[in-house]
Design a protein around this motif. Structure first.
Motif, PDB file in Angstrom:
ATOM      1  N   PRO A 137       0.880  -1.270  -0.181  1.00  0.00           N
ATOM      2  CA  PRO A 137      -0.054   0.043   0.130  1.00  0.00           C
ATOM      3  C   PRO A 137       0.926   1.335  -0.006  1.00  0.00           C
ATOM      4  CG  PRO A 137       0.033  -1.044   2.090  1.00  0.00           C
ATOM      5  CD  PRO A 137       0.614  -1.822   1.268  1.00  0.00           C
ATOM      6  N   GLY A 138       0.194   2.095  -0.003  1.00  0.00           N
ATOM      7  CA  GLY A 138       0.960   3.709  -0.034  1.00  0.00           C
ATOM      8  C   GLY A 138       0.457   4.455  -1.358  1.00  0.00           C
TER       9      GLY A 138
ATOM     10  N   GLY B  97      -4.108  -6.550  -5.414  1.00  0.00           N
ATOM     11  CA  GLY B  97      -4.096  -7.570  -4.058  1.00  0.00           C
ATOM     12  C   GLY B  97      -3.044  -7.004  -3.238  1.00  0.00           C
ATOM     13  N   LEU B  98      -3.175  -6.302  -2.041  1.00  0.00           N
ATOM     14  CA  LEU B  98      -2.022  -5.644  -1.592  1.00  0.00           C
ATOM     15  C   LEU B  98      -1.588  -6.607   0.025  1.00  0.00           C
ATOM     16  CD1 LEU B  98      -3.587  -2.195  -1.532  1.00  0.00           C
ATOM     17  CD2 LEU B  98      -2.164  -3.292  -2.953  1.00  0.00           C
ATOM     18  N   VAL B  99      -0.243  -6.535   0.334  1.00  0.00           N
ATOM     19  CA  VAL B  99       0.428  -7.188   1.385  1.00  0.00           C
ATOM     20  C   VAL B  99       0.846  -5.996   2.106  1.00  0.00           C
ATOM     21  CG1 VAL B  99       2.237  -8.468   1.640  1.00  0.00           C
ATOM     22  CG2 VAL B  99       1.060  -9.021  -0.191  1.00  0.00           C
TER      23      VAL B  99
ATOM     24  N   ASN C  62       1.040  -1.025  11.190  1.00  0.00           N
ATOM     25  CA  ASN C  62      -0.200   0.304  10.914  1.00  0.00           C
ATOM     26  C   ASN C  62      -0.813   0.130   9.613  1.00  0.00           C
ATOM     27  OD1 ASN C  62       2.279   1.011   9.372  1.00  0.00           O
ATOM     28  ND2 ASN C  62       1.392   2.994   9.844  1.00  0.00           N
ATOM     29  N   GLN C  63      -0.405  -0.672   8.608  1.00  0.00           N
ATOM     30  CA  GLN C  63      -1.117  -0.738   7.366  1.00  0.00           C
ATOM     31  C   GLN C  63      -2.399  -1.773   7.314  1.00  0.00           C
ATOM     32  OE1 GLN C  63       2.009  -1.858   4.754  1.00  0.00           O
ATOM     33  NE2 GLN C  63       2.316   0.211   4.395  1.00  0.00           N
ATOM     34  N   ILE C  64      -2.216  -2.596   8.439  1.00  0.00           N
ATOM     35  CA  ILE C  64      -3.357  -3.670   8.417  1.00  0.00           C
ATOM     36  C   ILE C  64      -4.554  -3.045   8.621  1.00  0.00           C
ATOM     37  CG2 ILE C  64      -4.179  -5.866   9.599  1.00  0.00           C
ATOM     38  CD1 ILE C  64      -1.092  -6.651  10.216  1.00  0.00           C
ATOM     39  N   PRO C  65      -4.829  -2.412   9.335  1.00  0.00           N
ATOM     40  CA  PRO C  65      -6.373  -1.779   9.725  1.00  0.00           C
ATOM     41  C   PRO C  65      -6.875  -1.209   8.511  1.00  0.00           C
ATOM     42  CG  PRO C  65      -5.109  -1.021  11.335  1.00  0.00           C
ATOM     43  CD  PRO C  65      -4.219  -1.719  10.612  1.00  0.00           C
TER      44      PRO C  65
ATOM     45  N   ALA D 261       0.241 -10.205   5.665  1.00  0.00           N
ATOM     46  CA  ALA D 261       1.278  -9.370   6.125  1.00  0.00           C
ATOM     47  C   ALA D 261       2.527 -10.085   5.745  1.00  0.00           C
ATOM     48  CB  ALA D 261       1.278  -9.192   7.463  1.00  0.00           C
ATOM     49  N   ALA D 262       3.285  -9.340   5.112  1.00  0.00           N
ATOM     50  CA  ALA D 262       4.623  -9.551   4.553  1.00  0.00           C
ATOM     51  C   ALA D 262       5.381 -10.678   5.594  1.00  0.00           C
ATOM     52  CB  ALA D 262       5.336  -8.536   3.964  1.00  0.00           C
ATOM     53  N   TRP D 263       5.432 -10.173   6.889  1.00  0.00           N
ATOM     54  CA  TRP D 263       6.192 -10.913   7.734  1.00  0.00           C
ATOM     55  C   TRP D 263       5.505 -12.325   8.203  1.00  0.00           C
ATOM     56  CZ3 TRP D 263       3.863  -6.505   8.323  1.00  0.00           C
ATOM     57  CH2 TRP D 263       2.781  -5.970   9.281  1.00  0.00           C
ATOM     58  N   GLU D 264       4.191 -12.458   7.862  1.00  0.00           N
ATOM     59  CA  GLU D 264       3.818 -13.867   8.281  1.00  0.00           C
ATOM     60  C   GLU D 264       3.298 -14.308   6.916  1.00  0.00           C
ATOM     61  OE1 GLU D 264       0.126 -12.295   9.977  1.00  0.00           O
ATOM     62  OE2 GLU D 264       0.850 -11.883  11.958  1.00  0.00           O
TER      63      GLU D 264
END
Length: 150
Positions: free
Chosen positions: A55-56, A70-72, A77-80, A96-99
């Motif tokens: 995102p961004g 499709g966004l990762v 703070n981007q999740i919500p 999430a990228a880290w998961e």
């Protein structure tokens, strides 16, 4: 992931592990094109049926041209925000990228790719909501209020 969608071609843009990307390009041949940098991302987007990214600002660039995404999340703070954008129909949240979980990611991606109604709705919402004229409106507002006049 390309194994899960045999007819899928991928254009990738961005920095990455050059050796890993070279191996992937060699393995997938013409189905995978990778560029480290492009000068005209809007043109690159216009060649795609769907985008996968983070995102961004690019979220709104993709929406402006009607490119379903499709966004990762790359930060917590981007999740919500991504969940809310997905609820509104602007994107599909892929996790999430880290998961990162490849089978789950492939399933979510494939579901989105095959959901023609959702892709069409996302495309239409982006086109109707983001006209790409925001900077022009800001400049007009600044000049109409005399900002910068001494």
């Amino acid at each position: 992931m390309l194994e899960a969608a045999p007819s899928l071609s991928v254009s990738a843009v961005g920095l990455g592990d050059e050796e890993a990307m070279a191996r992937l390009v060699e393995f997938y041949g013409p189905r995978l094109k990778w560029k480290r940098h492009v000068d005209d991302m809007a043109w690159e987007y216009s060649q795609c049926d769907m985008a996968v990214g983070s995102p961004g600002t690019a979220t709104w660039e993709r929406a402006c041209i009607g490119l379903p995404s499709g966004l990762v999340a790359t930060a917590s703070n981007q999740i919500p925000i991504l969940r809310d954008l997905e609820r509104q129909g602007f994107c599909r949240y892929l996790g999430a990228a880290w998961e990162f979980d490849e089978p789950k990611f492939v399933r979510l991606f494939k579901d989105f790719l095959q959901d023609k109604a959702s892709l069409a709705a996302t495309r239409a919402l982006g086109l109707s909501s983001v006209d790409g004229l925001g900077a022009q409106r800001i400049v007009q507002k600044l000049f109409s209020e005399g900002v910068g006049d001494d």
